[in-house]
Design a protein around this motif. Structure first.
Motif, PDB file in Angstrom:
ATOM      1  N   THR B 139       0.801  -1.225   0.000  1.00  8.19           N
ATOM      2  CA  THR B 139       0.000   0.000   0.000  1.00  8.19           C
ATOM      3  C   THR B 139       0.834   1.276   0.000  1.00  8.19           C
ATOM      4  O   THR B 139       0.565   2.190  -0.776  1.00  8.19           O
ATOM      5  CB  THR B 139      -0.936   0.047   1.231  1.00  8.19           C
ATOM      6  N   VAL B 250      -5.080  -7.085   0.012  1.00  6.34           N
ATOM      7  CA  VAL B 250      -5.067  -5.758  -0.592  1.00  6.34           C
ATOM      8  C   VAL B 250      -6.068  -5.724  -1.736  1.00  6.34           C
ATOM      9  O   VAL B 250      -6.059  -6.592  -2.602  1.00  6.34           O
ATOM     10  CB  VAL B 250      -3.668  -5.408  -1.137  1.00  6.34           C
ATOM     11  N   GLU B 252      -7.205  -3.633  -4.998  1.00  2.00           N
ATOM     12  CA  GLU B 252      -6.679  -2.617  -5.895  1.00  2.00           C
ATOM     13  C   GLU B 252      -7.793  -2.090  -6.778  1.00  2.00           C
ATOM     14  O   GLU B 252      -8.589  -2.859  -7.319  1.00  2.00           O
ATOM     15  CB  GLU B 252      -5.572  -3.216  -6.766  1.00  2.00           C
ATOM     16  N   PHE B 258      -5.031   1.477  -3.141  1.00  2.00           N
ATOM     17  CA  PHE B 258      -4.844   0.181  -2.504  1.00  2.00           C
ATOM     18  C   PHE B 258      -5.399   0.215  -1.085  1.00  2.00           C
ATOM     19  O   PHE B 258      -4.967   1.024  -0.270  1.00  2.00           O
ATOM     20  CB  PHE B 258      -3.368  -0.185  -2.465  1.00  2.00           C
ATOM     21  N   SER B 260      -6.162  -2.071   2.371  1.00  2.64           N
ATOM     22  CA  SER B 260      -5.623  -3.314   2.916  1.00  2.64           C
ATOM     23  C   SER B 260      -6.248  -3.704   4.243  1.00  2.64           C
ATOM     24  O   SER B 260      -6.872  -2.909   4.921  1.00  2.64           O
ATOM     25  CB  SER B 260      -4.122  -3.166   3.122  1.00  2.64           C
ATOM     26  N   ASP B 298      -5.588   4.077   2.127  1.00  2.19           N
ATOM     27  CA  ASP B 298      -5.825   3.144   3.190  1.00  2.19           C
ATOM     28  C   ASP B 298      -5.712   3.809   4.568  1.00  2.19           C
ATOM     29  O   ASP B 298      -4.978   4.772   4.719  1.00  2.19           O
ATOM     30  CB  ASP B 298      -4.696   2.136   2.993  1.00  2.19           C
TER      31      ASP B 298
END
Lengths: 96, 377
Positions: B139, B250, B252, B258, B260, B298
């Motif tokens: 990330t 993760v 995408e 990204f 997570s 994230d």
């Protein structure tokens, strides 16, 4: 649209105040928290005050969910459906 | 939490051991001295812990001319930052915290060094408290690329894996230096197109990783077919000193965001043993929770992106984030203390679309910070 704008106007300063304004408020609260004295010599220390937990808390960037949603429920799964490419797309965008 | 913002003395005073890393990082970048008092002063075991001492030593290694004073009980710390030197650094990270704890600070400082950093960190690669090296690799590294930090110089590699309590892992981190950081406009997260993951196991049956993968897939397959979870079973010398297993997931998106989530097994000898199936399912649900929070960044990297935005060129940067974590809120206050920069914070509500919870749009004008110590070539 005007209504949405007004609503945003109302919520925005709150969040800003929450981030930048609480420091002063917290300090005031700390001063109120007086330590009790026993016989003028010993002081009672209360280790688990909320302020102390913050100041001496765990230094960690992880954001643990306080109450994780129930992801076994169909409605919860529905609520993030459009975050995926398999969900609904906005009119002007296309899955190219 | 008393912030004495006295410009004349240029010394900021704080209390308590929390947020030690961000205070020292911001102090190093801004050149302002920091004094931290009352570190665990009511605790039975007062003062700095070993992992904090280890972190301070790491800060000392990557800088030149830093002055650190700690009182006898370890409850007060004075830190006068030196020059961010960088270069080749080796550090044995205290296994009380995972390498992620130390690495997060390095990620924040790396672009502003005099010499590109090449750090070898030894210790615990995955634990339950801090973001693991796997997650940061998946990330934070793509996030740094968006700020113009790219090329072969940017690398995060897990050489050996180490689980708590023994540790024994090894990580290599290299990062190029930049004179200035590009402003970013991260306002549209896009849609999730694939989910990747890493199920790791060391010093336990390699079958455990497969069991984790199956259980995590069973939940995530309802949303998207493109899921691939790698299994990583390290053996021998590269498996560290303690047994354990875990999963890092993760998601995408089409725009390169990204998100997570991760989980690790309980350290050997602590708590009840965790079933791999249970761990896989819980981790998948944590990922759904993170997707619900959403945003372009994230939750563990919120403060990193805000820091880069603050230190960017004098231009407007925007980032759409999920709900701000307590760590990020404190970080925003610290940014105000050290750089006198306040963000514009607007909530955005998703209407009629099913895209999870409320998002927050963060806007700021960069400080125009430029890395003067980077040598001209």
């Amino acid at each position: 649209a005007a209504e949405a704008f007004l609503r945003q106007q109302r919520t925005t300063p709150n969040l800003r105040k929450l981030v930048y304004g609480t420091v002063a408020a917290k300090e005031i609260k700390d001063e109120e928290e007086e330590e009790e004295e026993l016989g003028g010599l010993f002081r009672v220390s209360r280790p688990e005050t909320s302020k102390k937990r913050q100041a001496d808390g765990l230094d960690c960037s992880r954001y643990p969910p306080d109450g994780i949603h129930n992801w076994d429920q169909e409605e919860m799964l529905e609520s993030i459906r459009d975050c995926f490419v398999t969900g609904k797309w906005e009119a002007e965008k296309d899955a190219s | 939490m008393c912030s004495n913002n006295n410009m004349a003395s240029q010394c900021l005073t704080y209390e308590g051991c929390n947020f030690l890393r961000q205070r020292l990082v911001l102090s190093t970048l801004s050149g302002k001295r920091v004094k931290i008092r009352n570190i665990r002063y009511k605790d039975d075991n007062p003062g700095l812990r070993d992992f904090e001492a280890s972190f301070i030593r790491l800060m000392d290694k990557i800088t030149n001319g830093t002055r650190i004073e700690i009182n006898q009980t370890g409850t007060a710390l004075f830190y006068q930052p030196g020059l961010l030197y960088g270069g080749t650094v080796e550090h044995d990270c205290n296994p009380q915290r995972s390498i992620g704890y130390y690495l997060e600070a390095l990620l924040a400082l790396a672009p502003f060094m005099k010499n590109p950093i090449r750090a070898v960190l030894r210790g615990v690669t995955n634990d339950q408290k801090d973001p693991s090296v796997d997650t940061l690799k998946a990330t934070a590294v793509p996030l740094m690329k968006k700020f113009g930090l790219d090329g072969e110089g940017l690398e995060l590699k897990i050489v050996k894996r180490g689980m708590p309590p023994g540790g024994g892992g090894e990580v290599l981190f290299t990062c190029p230096v930049r004179r200035c950081i590009k402003p970013v406009q991260l306002t549209d997260p896009g849609k999730i197109k694939r989910i990747r993951g890493m199920a790791y196991s060391v010093r336990v049956s390699p079958q455990i990783a497969n069991r984790i993968v199956d259980s995590a897939r069973s939940i995530l397959n309802k949303f998207i077919p493109d899921i691939y979870i790698y299994t990583d079973h390290m053996k021998g010398a590269s498996s560290g000193k303690s047994p354990g297993f875990g999963l890092s997931l993760v998601a995408e998106t089409t725009n390169g965001t990204f998100l997570s989530a991760e989980m690790a097994s309980n350290p050997q000898g602590q708590g009840d043993p965790v079933l791999p199936e249970e761990l896989g399912k819980t981790c998948a649900k944590l990922l759904l929770e993170e997707i619900y929070r959403g945003g372009c960044v994230d939750s563990i990297n919120q403060s990193l992106v805000l820091l880069y935005m603050t230190l960017g060129q004098q231009d407007v940067s925007k980032a759409l984030l999920g709900p701000l974590s307590p760590y990020t809120i404190e970080f925003l206050r610290h940014i105000r203390d050290f750089f006198q920069i306040m963000f514009k914070i607007e909530t955005q509500k998703q209407e009629e679309e099913q895209k999870g919870g409320e998002k927050v749009l963060m806007t700021c004008v960069g400080a125009g910070y430029s890395n003067l110590s980077k040598p001209l070539k």
